[in-house]
Design a protein around this motif. Structure first.
Motif, short mmCIF file in Angstrom:
data_model
loop_
_atom_site.label_atom_id
_atom_site.label_comp_id
_atom_site.label_asym_id
_atom_site.label_seq_id
_atom_site.Cartn_x
_atom_site.Cartn_y
_atom_site.Cartn_z
N THR A 261 0.64 -1.23 0.05
CA THR A 261 0.11 -0.01 0.07
C THR A 261 0.82 1.22 -0.01
OG1 THR A 261 -1.66 -1.52 1.27
CG2 THR A 261 -2.05 1.04 1.08
N MET A 262 2.04 1.24 0.66
CA MET A 262 2.70 2.32 0.94
C MET A 262 3.47 2.65 -0.42
SD MET A 262 3.86 3.58 4.12
CE MET A 262 5.69 3.82 3.84
N LEU B 179 1.05 4.03 -2.91
CA LEU B 179 0.94 5.68 -2.26
C LEU B 179 1.87 6.38 -2.82
CD1 LEU B 179 -0.79 5.74 1.10
CD2 LEU B 179 -1.40 7.27 -1.10
N LEU C 63 1.64 9.55 -5.42
CA LEU C 63 2.23 10.82 -5.04
C LEU C 63 3.28 11.72 -5.89
CD1 LEU C 63 2.34 10.27 -0.96
CD2 LEU C 63 0.64 11.21 -2.37
N ALA D 16 8.50 10.03 10.29
CA ALA D 16 7.42 10.48 9.50
C ALA D 16 6.64 11.70 9.76
CB ALA D 16 6.47 9.26 9.64
N VAL D 17 6.48 12.10 10.94
CA VAL D 17 6.00 13.34 11.48
C VAL D 17 6.84 14.64 10.71
CG1 VAL D 17 5.37 14.76 13.36
CG2 VAL D 17 4.74 12.14 13.33
N ALA E 292 6.69 15.07 7.19
CA ALA E 292 5.42 15.60 6.87
C ALA E 292 5.19 17.13 7.24
CB ALA E 292 4.14 14.85 7.67
N LYS E 293 5.89 17.48 8.35
CA LYS E 293 5.61 18.96 8.71
C LYS E 293 6.56 19.82 7.83
CE LYS E 293 4.47 20.65 12.07
NZ LYS E 293 3.23 21.24 12.13
N ARG F 218 4.64 20.60 4.69
CA ARG F 218 3.15 21.44 5.00
C ARG F 218 3.07 22.66 4.11
NH1 ARG F 218 -1.33 19.70 7.69
NH2 ARG F 218 -0.64 17.67 6.59
N GLU G 253 2.22 22.60 0.29
CA GLU G 253 1.17 21.62 -0.20
C GLU G 253 0.33 22.46 -0.83
OE1 GLU G 253 -1.20 19.31 2.60
OE2 GLU G 253 0.67 18.41 3.04
N GLY H 160 -0.28 14.70 1.83
CA GLY H 160 -1.06 14.23 3.28
C GLY H 160 -1.16 12.75 3.60
N TYR H 161 -1.40 12.21 2.34
CA TYR H 161 -2.01 10.86 2.33
C TYR H 161 -0.73 9.83 2.96
CZ TYR H 161 -6.04 11.35 -0.21
OH TYR H 161 -7.48 11.90 -0.44
N TYR H 162 0.40 10.34 2.74
CA TYR H 162 1.39 9.27 2.67
C TYR H 162 1.88 9.56 4.50
CZ TYR H 162 5.64 6.78 1.39
OH TYR H 162 6.59 5.99 1.13
N VAL H 163 1.79 10.43 5.06
CA VAL H 163 1.93 10.34 6.76
C VAL H 163 0.65 9.18 7.43
CG1 VAL H 163 1.91 11.73 8.57
CG2 VAL H 163 2.42 12.80 6.32
N ALA I 262 -0.35 6.65 5.71
CA ALA I 262 0.13 5.36 5.35
C ALA I 262 1.21 5.09 6.34
CB ALA I 262 0.62 5.35 3.90
N LEU I 263 2.24 5.68 6.38
CA LEU I 263 3.57 5.69 7.34
C LEU I 263 2.99 5.32 8.54
CD1 LEU I 263 5.95 8.39 6.12
CD2 LEU I 263 6.25 5.68 6.42
N VAL J 174 -0.10 16.80 12.60
CA VAL J 174 0.18 15.83 11.54
C VAL J 174 -1.41 15.17 11.19
CG1 VAL J 174 1.37 14.12 10.20
CG2 VAL J 174 2.64 15.81 11.89
#
Lengths: 179, 125
Positions: free
Chosen positions: A75-76, A79, A83, A167-168, A171-172, A175, A178, B60-63, B65-66, B121
């Protein structure tokens, strides 16, 4: 059942079928021109490996394989393809850019695996011939995790925590840019 | 032999493949074939689709998933633990130790969840 004078058991048929699925779909992962389809065939490869685990009497390992590799990792990857802009748009032909290095890497991998397989103590060597007789099931794994390997087990949660924080952080950073 | 218990799974997979194949081949043989532009268009709940389906999705989807992957791995650890705890209930100290082990394990990961939560997040903006 006997074919061409050889005695063939259902176990062997299952092994050949599962190994065929695993190797065939692994080849398709490499050969598929469309990377999305390659990713889906990777899921099938991992599912075949889960089937091989079942044949080795490791049902728990098979369940984990399906849950984590087929369920989450594939799935990763899918995804990640969703992306990335370029991979989705352009026909992403998979090509070997450096055949010498590719063959060398594959050869080293083969030698490594061959040595591992040749030196492993297989159940066949300990028990009667045929499929494994020992239990590699849930209880064996849990007992190992909670008694001799408690510290690595707790350490695993720290490793997962690091992955989560990583991961966080990633993601930050994404941001502001985006859409 | 354990592999025999999985015979049902094998039969299920084979029946599943055969069922889909027979259905598709039968409908291919018996259906009338008369395509037109309208009929061949991707069905999107009655709406006319805008652009290709193969487009870039939000990062945003990837976070999600992780984070899902991490808790999936956690579940893989909890599962054997839960199955074995019953066996541990014979000796009380082992059972208590087993529960403490898992509380620490889940606690460390909960810390990560709290961190992700605090950093915002998990919010969908």
């Amino acid at each position: 059942m006997a074919i061409l004078g050889f005695e063939i058991t259902g176990y062997q048929i299952a092994f050949v079928v599962l190994a065929g699925i695993t190797l065939g779909s692994a080849a398709l992962v490499v050969l598929m021109p469309n990377i999305m389809r390659a990713a889906l065939f990777l899921g099938l490869t991992l599912l075949g490996v889960a089937g091989l685990y079942v044949l080795m009497n490791a049902a728990f390992l098979a369940a984990v394989q399906v849950m984590i590799y087929v369920g989450a990792v594939t799935t990763m990857i899918i995804l990640a393809i969703f992306l990335s802009h370029r991979l989705m748009q352009v026909g992403f032909a998979q090509a070997i850019h450096n055949p010498v290095f590719a063959f060398a890497a594959a050869g080293v991998m083969f030698i490594f695996l061959f040595i591992t397989v040749a030196n492993s103590l297989w159940v066949r060597d300990i028990c009667a011939p045929g499929p494994a007789n020992t239990d590699v099931g849930v209880h064996a794994v849990a007992n190992a995790l909670l008694q001799p390997y408690v510290f690595p087990f707790e350490l695993a949660s720290v490793v997962l925590l690091v992955a989560l924080v990583g991961a966080v952080v990633i993601a930050k950073e994404d941001r502001p840019g985006e859409p | 032999m354990l592999a025999k218990d999985f015979l049902a799974v094998g039969v299920f997979i084979i029946v599943g493949i055969v069922f889909v194949a027979v259905t598709l081949i039968a409908s291919y043989l018996f259906r009338p074939y008369n395509p037109s532009g309208e009929k061949l268009r991707t069905y999107e709940c009655g709406e006319i689709p805008l652009g290709p389906a193969w487009l870039q999705f939000r990062v945003g989807y990837y976070v999600y998933a992780l984070i899902f992957l991490i808790f999936d791995v956690e579940a893989a650890f909890i599962f054997p633990w839960a199955a074995a705890l019953l066996g541990f209930s014979r000796t009380k100290t082992l059972a208590v130790l087993g529960i403490i082990d898992m509380v620490i394990f889940v606690g460390v990961l909960a810390l990560g969840l709290v961190y992700a939560w605090k950093k915002g997040v998990l919010e969908w903006k």
